[in-house]
Write a protein that holds these residues in place. Structure first.
Motif, mmCIF file in Angstrom:
data_model
loop_
_atom_site.group_PDB
_atom_site.id
_atom_site.type_symbol
_atom_site.label_atom_id
_atom_site.label_comp_id
_atom_site.label_asym_id
_atom_site.label_seq_id
_atom_site.Cartn_x
_atom_site.Cartn_y
_atom_site.Cartn_z
ATOM 1 N N LEU A 1 5.332 -4.247 5.342
ATOM 2 C CA LEU A 1 5.477 -4.630 3.629
ATOM 3 C C LEU A 1 6.984 -3.917 3.302
ATOM 4 C CD1 LEU A 1 2.308 -4.367 2.118
ATOM 5 C CD2 LEU A 1 3.713 -6.289 2.339
ATOM 6 N N VAL A 2 7.763 -4.436 2.840
ATOM 7 C CA VAL A 2 8.972 -3.702 2.316
ATOM 8 C C VAL A 2 8.845 -3.564 0.638
ATOM 9 C CG1 VAL A 2 11.426 -3.985 2.012
ATOM 10 C CG2 VAL A 2 10.375 -5.100 4.121
ATOM 11 N N VAL A 3 8.606 -2.389 0.352
ATOM 12 C CA VAL A 3 8.286 -1.936 -0.904
ATOM 13 C C VAL A 3 9.296 -1.950 -1.952
ATOM 14 C CG1 VAL A 3 6.445 -0.589 -2.243
ATOM 15 C CG2 VAL A 3 5.674 -1.108 0.126
ATOM 16 N N SER A 4 9.311 -2.287 -3.015
ATOM 17 C CA SER A 4 10.255 -2.001 -4.099
ATOM 18 C C SER A 4 9.379 -1.538 -5.311
ATOM 19 C CB SER A 4 11.032 -3.253 -4.470
ATOM 20 O OG SER A 4 10.293 -4.284 -5.142
ATOM 21 N N GLY A 5 10.063 -1.221 -6.239
ATOM 22 C CA GLY A 5 9.432 -0.757 -7.596
ATOM 23 C C GLY A 5 8.927 0.661 -7.801
ATOM 24 N N GLY A 6 8.494 1.161 -9.013
ATOM 25 C CA GLY A 6 8.255 2.248 -9.056
ATOM 26 C C GLY A 6 7.027 3.089 -8.400
ATOM 27 N N GLY A 7 6.106 2.351 -7.774
ATOM 28 C CA GLY A 7 5.299 2.690 -7.200
ATOM 29 C C GLY A 7 5.407 3.381 -5.761
ATOM 30 N N ARG A 8 6.634 2.850 -5.147
ATOM 31 C CA ARG A 8 6.848 3.542 -3.972
ATOM 32 C C ARG A 8 7.413 5.023 -3.824
ATOM 33 N NH1 ARG A 8 11.907 2.448 -5.810
ATOM 34 N NH2 ARG A 8 13.582 3.107 -4.518
ATOM 35 N N HIS A 9 7.451 5.246 -5.174
ATOM 36 C CA HIS A 9 8.060 6.754 -5.271
ATOM 37 C C HIS A 9 6.466 7.878 -5.201
ATOM 38 C CE1 HIS A 9 11.944 6.026 -6.267
ATOM 39 N NE2 HIS A 9 11.980 5.149 -7.373
ATOM 40 N N ASN A 10 5.594 7.039 -5.146
ATOM 41 C CA ASN A 10 4.445 7.776 -5.231
ATOM 42 C C ASN A 10 3.865 7.723 -3.841
ATOM 43 O OD1 ASN A 10 1.412 8.351 -5.049
ATOM 44 N ND2 ASN A 10 1.051 7.445 -6.969
ATOM 45 N N PRO A 11 4.054 8.894 -3.138
ATOM 46 C CA PRO A 11 3.692 8.870 -1.348
ATOM 47 C C PRO A 11 2.185 8.857 -1.257
ATOM 48 C CG PRO A 11 4.742 11.219 -2.227
ATOM 49 C CD PRO A 11 4.636 10.353 -3.417
ATOM 50 N N THR A 12 1.694 9.263 -2.072
ATOM 51 C CA THR A 12 0.099 9.019 -1.903
ATOM 52 C C THR A 12 -0.295 7.400 -1.902
ATOM 53 O OG1 THR A 12 -0.372 11.068 -3.031
ATOM 54 C CG2 THR A 12 -2.405 9.541 -2.660
ATOM 55 N N MET A 13 0.308 6.465 -2.645
ATOM 56 C CA MET A 13 0.127 5.207 -2.901
ATOM 57 C C MET A 13 0.714 4.673 -1.587
ATOM 58 S SD MET A 13 0.983 2.566 -5.801
ATOM 59 C CE MET A 13 -0.189 3.157 -6.882
ATOM 60 N N MET A 14 1.738 5.075 -1.062
ATOM 61 C CA MET A 14 2.522 4.416 0.399
ATOM 62 C C MET A 14 1.322 4.726 1.328
ATOM 63 S SD MET A 14 5.202 2.885 -0.781
ATOM 64 C CE MET A 14 6.482 2.864 0.542
ATOM 65 N N ALA A 15 0.945 6.165 1.389
ATOM 66 C CA ALA A 15 -0.007 6.437 2.460
ATOM 67 C C ALA A 15 -1.196 5.435 2.606
ATOM 68 C CB ALA A 15 -0.221 7.760 2.405
ATOM 69 N N MET A 16 -1.602 5.289 1.515
ATOM 70 C CA MET A 16 -3.308 4.542 1.063
ATOM 71 C C MET A 16 -2.766 3.210 1.586
ATOM 72 S SD MET A 16 -5.179 5.933 -2.016
ATOM 73 C CE MET A 16 -5.892 7.848 -2.162
ATOM 74 N N LEU A 17 -1.390 2.666 1.198
ATOM 75 C CA LEU A 17 -1.252 1.426 1.428
ATOM 76 C C LEU A 17 -1.251 1.022 3.189
ATOM 77 C CD1 LEU A 17 1.830 0.218 -0.761
ATOM 78 C CD2 LEU A 17 -0.305 -1.050 -0.516
ATOM 79 N N ALA A 18 -0.842 1.902 3.773
ATOM 80 C CA ALA A 18 -0.508 1.880 5.400
ATOM 81 C C ALA A 18 -2.132 2.071 5.903
ATOM 82 C CB ALA A 18 0.121 3.036 5.727
ATOM 83 N N SER A 19 -2.892 2.840 5.233
ATOM 84 C CA SER A 19 -4.404 3.067 5.921
ATOM 85 C C SER A 19 -5.163 2.021 5.460
ATOM 86 C CB SER A 19 -4.490 4.665 5.696
ATOM 87 O OG SER A 19 -4.890 4.656 4.192
#
Length: 371
Positions: free
Chosen positions: A297-315
């Motif tokens: 997934l190539v992620v854009s938008g404000g949520g990508r600045h949230n490292p917890t959200m990005m880590a949870m997306l992966a896991s």
């Protein structure tokens, strides 16, 4: 067709108090030059006015005459966004005479997806004619209404631009674009003619509203609260049974369809953890609906600045997650650039929505043109 310079504007439903303004050069199919991008804050008075307007819109709910506050907010945000366009263009060493068209999305205050036997409805505040008179440049606006009158979802509209970006990066099939705004939306392209796009679920809206309700600011900055919290897995599993998440696409959401109430009764850390995990889990369910499940997934938008959200997306979604910047894109600018791109398509009579992205009966032209 010759590429032209176009400006795009976006203010998301997450109401972060900013105007996204981007300048690109495009023919409506390819991106010739990414130009420039700026984030311009609204004055606090307009920010407060928009928050009042969203509350009034929910009470109105498309029944009876529009609330009087709509007209006041529409004029205020149109003037503020017109000034932002001029400032961006002149700051880049150009004049408005160099700009072929401005794509003015406006502020979504209410969006109701279609249901069986009932057309959907949407309302974006933004006076395209007023912006045209202020800037003396053609303005494309009201991008969603024609699609919805034809039976489409009116959203997401980013698919044409996401596909152009993926084409320029040589990414398809195993790669999809995820935008994390107030709501999350995904675009998948097979590298040929098949494009699929839909809203996956919430992104930042419920999390931001929850943080605000706790008096802890506007957002979970750097994902610190969510990272410190513990996810109630039983409660999450129940939330992830929501019928929207397994409903076939095309489908779309209003910013309030999934709310902060999902975390009722939890402390700030555990609530933030739950809402962040729900966004990630909803994306995982969305990936299972696509024609083939992407690996990245190539992620854009404000949520990508949230490292917890990005880590949870992966896991939790079971996918490799990368920032839009890894493909040479500006992840903050993508949505504003999208409306510059769509404005050129409106100007040139090209479709902006498709059966596999909004459920429209055929590829649809859309938008109105002022000037």
């Amino acid at each position: 067709m010759e590429p032209i310079w176009a400006v795009g504007l976006m203010t998301g439903t997450v109401l972060d108090g900013n105007i996204d303004v981007a300048l690109i050069k495009t023919d409506g199919e390819r991106i010739d030059d990414f130009g420039t991008y700026r984030l311009m804050p609204y004055p606090q008075s307009i920010r407060s006015l928009l928050e009042e307007t969203l509350t009034a819109a929910r009470a109105w709910n498309f029944v009876g005459p529009e609330p009087a506050i709509f007209r006041k907010a529409e004029e205020a945000l149109t003037r503020a966004q017109s000034a932002a366009v001029k400032e961006l263009v002149e700051g880049y060493g150009m004049t408005m005479a160099d700009i072929g068209v401005v794509g003015f999305h406006g502020q979504t205050v209410l969006h109701r997806a279609p249901q069986v036997g009932r057309l959907g409805q949407t309302r974006q505040l933004g006076d395209g004619e007023l912006m045209h008179s202020l800037l003396s440049t053609k303005v494309a606006y009201d991008f969603r209404s024609a699609d919805m009158r034809a039976g489409g979802q009116g959203a997401p509209l980013a698919a044409a631009y996401h596909t152009a970006l993926m084409r320029s990066a040589g990414a398809s099939g195993e790669v999809a674009v995820l935008n994390l705004g107030g709501v999350a939306n995904i675009t998948w392209w097979d590298g040929a003619d098949n494009v699929v796009a839909f809203d996956t679920g919430p992104a930042n809206a419920p999390l931001n509203d929850f943080i605000k309700s706790k008096g802890l600011g506007d957002m979970d900055r750097d994902g610190a609260l969510g990272r410190a919290g513990t996810v109630d897995e039983a409660r999450l599993a129940k939330l992830l049974q929501h019928p929207y998440l397994t409903k076939p696409y095309p489908k779309s959401l209003d910013r309030f369809d999934f709310g902060a109430a999902m975390a009722d009764g939890l402390n700030a850390e555990d609530g933030a953890a739950l809402l962040t995990a729900f966004t990630a889990g909803a994306v995982g369910k969305a990936l299972d609906l696509l024609p083939t499940r992407p690996r990245k997934l190539v992620v854009s938008g404000g949520g990508r600045h949230n490292p917890t959200m990005m880590a949870m997306l992966a896991s939790r979604a079971g996918v490799e997650v990368v920032q839009a910047e890894s493909l040479g894109w500006s992840g903050d600018a993508v949505e504003a650039e999208c409306f510059a791109f769509l404005a050129v398509r409106v100007l040139r009579g090209m479709p902006i929505s498709f059966p596999s992205t909004t459920g429209a009966p055929q590829p649809m032209r859309g938008g109105k043109l002022a000037g």
